[in-house]
Enzyme design. Structure first.
Site, PDB file in Angstrom:
ATOM      1  N   TYR A   1       6.023   4.834   2.701  1.00  0.00           N
ATOM      2  CA  TYR A   1       5.016   4.078   2.129  1.00  0.00           C
ATOM      3  C   TYR A   1       4.982   2.456   3.119  1.00  0.00           C
ATOM      4  O   TYR A   1       6.187   2.024   2.954  1.00  0.00           O
ATOM      5  CB  TYR A   1       5.175   4.010   0.530  1.00  0.00           C
ATOM      6  CG  TYR A   1       4.221   3.063   0.169  1.00  0.00           C
ATOM      7  CD1 TYR A   1       2.947   3.368  -0.203  1.00  0.00           C
ATOM      8  CD2 TYR A   1       4.578   1.704  -0.564  1.00  0.00           C
ATOM      9  CE1 TYR A   1       1.826   2.486  -0.692  1.00  0.00           C
ATOM     10  CE2 TYR A   1       3.395   0.845  -1.085  1.00  0.00           C
ATOM     11  CZ  TYR A   1       2.170   1.383  -1.337  1.00  0.00           C
ATOM     12  OH  TYR A   1       1.548   0.526  -2.025  1.00  0.00           O
TER      13      TYR A   1
ATOM     14  N   ASP B   1      10.195  -0.881   8.975  1.00  0.00           N
ATOM     15  CA  ASP B   1       9.527  -1.231   7.729  1.00  0.00           C
ATOM     16  C   ASP B   1      10.735  -1.504   6.784  1.00  0.00           C
ATOM     17  O   ASP B   1      11.309  -0.927   6.326  1.00  0.00           O
ATOM     18  CB  ASP B   1       8.380  -0.533   7.211  1.00  0.00           C
ATOM     19  CG  ASP B   1       7.900  -1.011   5.958  1.00  0.00           C
ATOM     20  OD1 ASP B   1       8.494  -2.108   5.444  1.00  0.00           O
ATOM     21  OD2 ASP B   1       6.955  -0.324   5.536  1.00  0.00           O
TER      22      ASP B   1
ATOM     23  N   LYS C   1       9.707  -8.781  -0.237  1.00  0.00           N
ATOM     24  CA  LYS C   1      10.461  -8.638  -1.377  1.00  0.00           C
ATOM     25  C   LYS C   1      11.820  -9.687  -1.400  1.00  0.00           C
ATOM     26  O   LYS C   1      11.574 -10.944  -1.791  1.00  0.00           O
ATOM     27  CB  LYS C   1      11.228  -7.349  -1.392  1.00  0.00           C
ATOM     28  CG  LYS C   1      10.204  -6.307  -1.687  1.00  0.00           C
ATOM     29  CD  LYS C   1      10.449  -4.960  -2.373  1.00  0.00           C
ATOM     30  CE  LYS C   1       9.427  -3.927  -2.038  1.00  0.00           C
ATOM     31  NZ  LYS C   1       8.870  -3.682  -3.143  1.00  0.00           N
TER      32      LYS C   1
HETATM   33  N1  HOZ Z   1       6.523  -1.160  -2.841  1.00  0.00           N
HETATM   34  C1  HOZ Z   1       7.053  -0.951  -4.174  1.00  0.00           C
HETATM   35  C2  HOZ Z   1       8.072   0.302  -4.051  1.00  0.00           C
HETATM   36  N2  HOZ Z   1       7.667   1.478  -4.018  1.00  0.00           N
HETATM   37  C3  HOZ Z   1       6.133  -0.783  -5.001  1.00  0.00           C
HETATM   38  C4  HOZ Z   1       5.741  -1.818  -5.512  1.00  0.00           C
HETATM   39  C5  HOZ Z   1       4.183  -1.636  -6.024  1.00  0.00           C
HETATM   40  O1  HOZ Z   1       3.483  -1.013  -5.518  1.00  0.00           O
HETATM   41  O2  HOZ Z   1       3.752  -2.167  -7.013  1.00  0.00           O
END
Ligand code: HOZ
Length: 438
Positions: free
Chosen positions: A144, A239, A267
């Site tokens: 993702y 990433d 983050k």
């Molecule tokens: N990137 C985050 C971990 N999968 C998800 C955060 C979000 O989509 O709110």
């Protein structure tokens, strides 16, 4: 457990906010029940609006490596807020952040701050396309990279949890430019690159898969990606939005020793405030506007509050032994979960990289998406609710990584262990399935 106030807020929110949440991963749609609405956090704990207390292993999905309301971060935000919250002009803090990133990740020779991980990956892709003069991007099934159109093809995280890994609204023409290989399967990459390599601008990868739970790369996988990219003239993009400054001082690239061309971050570098960044080779980054011709911009990019919170966070991680302590805390949690599962006859493998972890209720260790999908989702869902009822807050999906902070002390960790034992006992008790569903 009393969730009356959460239920009231959620019912009202659903009338005004799609699904009642501002990011799908927060919804309890796939596990049932009402998302708790958080009132406040402190250290390893948080409290919902009904006064229930939790050991927090969601931790805002990664940024809070020091836990909630670390006094050093709060002080930095307060100090900075008194001098102004945004200017639309450069500040010295942005230089300090760029320098801090480049010192810890020397493969980042230049860096641009943005507002989120999604912005970072979208911008990195545009840059890779411009630099190589090619249009295709190769990504991995279940990885993702935020919600940019090019990446919502076989995506992990909430897209996978809610059953929409290929989002409607992404045009067919754009989706056709995204090639998808199997994560941890170099042969699948080689096959695609043999066919399309001359058109591929970049291979983008989560070096540790953190959006299908938590899976470590197989030995040689990332090295192989470097080799394949070099052979075909494509850029390699790591990433590290999740892993950057979390799994090690220099992210996962430091651990694996593979040098990416570009890295995306987010983050931890914002310490809980919105931020993102992309950076890497000087010759590539020099193409970014206004040094170069690849346009990318943002009113709040390099925001003083986010930069201050991030710098305070990164400074705290510089304490000797910081990452080793964090690693030990997460290892202990992983052991407690696996041990408690074993005591109750639940097959369980905990994937872990540093302070990111995820248990799979599966017979085989999980090496890729296909095996992650064999985890017993129904049992996991019941166990999730049982953990919540025992005061441990987990992401409401078996495909999200858990996060541990330096505020997770022995007391918090032992609470997780006790809750896990009781929760496994509850969900494996004959006839328990209805009782433990939230
Ligand atoms: N990137 C985050 C971990 N999968 C998800 C955060 C979000 O989509 O709110």
């Amino acid at each position: 457990m009393n969730l009356e106030r959460s239920e009231q807020i959620f019912a009202a929110a659903r009338q005004l906010i799609p699904g009642g949440v501002n990011s799908p991963v927060r919804a309890y749609k796939s596990v049932g029940g009402t998302p708790i609405h958080v009132a406040r956090g402190a250290g390893a704990l948080c409290w919902d609006v009904d006064g229930n207390e939790y050991v927090d292993l969601v931790l805002s999905y990664g940024p809070l490596i020091l836990g909630h309301c670390d006094p050093r971060v709060v002080a930095a935000i307060e100090r900075t807020a008194r001098t102004g919250t945004a200017f639309g002009a450069p500040t010295e803090g942005e230089l300090l952040m760029a320098r801090t990133i480049a010192q810890r990740m020397p493969w980042i020779e230049m860096v641009r701050l943005v507002n989120s991980g999604t912005e970072a990956t979208m911008s990195a892709l545009r840059l890779a396309r411009a630099f190589t003069g090619r249009e295709l991007v190769l990504k991995f099934d279940g990885n993702y990279h935020g919600h940019g159109d090019s990446f919502l093809v076989k995506a992990g995280s909430g897209a996978l949890t809610h059953g929409a890994p290929d989002s409607p609204g992404v045009t067919r023409a754009l989706a056709a430019l995204t090639l998808v290989a199997d994560w941890n399967d170099l042969a699948s990459v080689e096959r695609l690159m043999q066919q399309h390599g001359r058109g591929v601008a970049c291979v983008i990868v989560e070096p540790v898969a953190g959006n299908v739970g938590l899976i470590q790369p197989a030995p040689g996988f990332l090295e192989g990606l470097r080799r394949v990219c070099d052979a075909h003239g494509a850029l390699l993009v790591f990433d590290e939005v999740m892993t950057g400054f979390r799994v090690a001082r220099g992210g996962y690239a430091q651990i694996c020793g593979v040098r990416p061309d570009l890295v995306t971050l987010g983050k931890v570098i914002g310490g809980g405030l919105p931020i993102g960044a992309y950076g890497g080779r000087r010759d590539v980054m020099s193409r970014v506007s206004p040094a170069g011709d690849v346009y990318q911009a943002g009113t709040l990019s390099g925001n003083p509050l986010a930069v201050a919170a991030g710098l305070a966070t990164l400074a705290a991680t510089d304490e000797p032994g910081f990452y080793e302590r964090l690693d030990r805390a997460a290892a202990r949690i992983a052991d407690l979960i696996a041990g408690a599962a074993g005591e109750h006859g639940v097959p369980c493998h905990v994937g872990r990289q540093g302070s990111m972890l995820c248990p799979y209720f599966s017979r085989e260790p999980v090496r890729m998406l296909a095996t992650a999908m064999t985890s017993d989702r129904a049992l996991w869902t019941r166990w999730f609710h049982a953990m919540k009822e025992r005061g441990v807050l987990l992401p409401p999906s078996p495909f999200e990584a858990w996060f541990v902070s330096s505020a997770h002390d022995d007391a918090a960790i032992e609470r997780v262990g006790r809750a896990a034992r009781d929760a496994f006992a509850a969900v494996t008790r004959p006839g328990s399935s209805r009782a433990s569903q939230g």
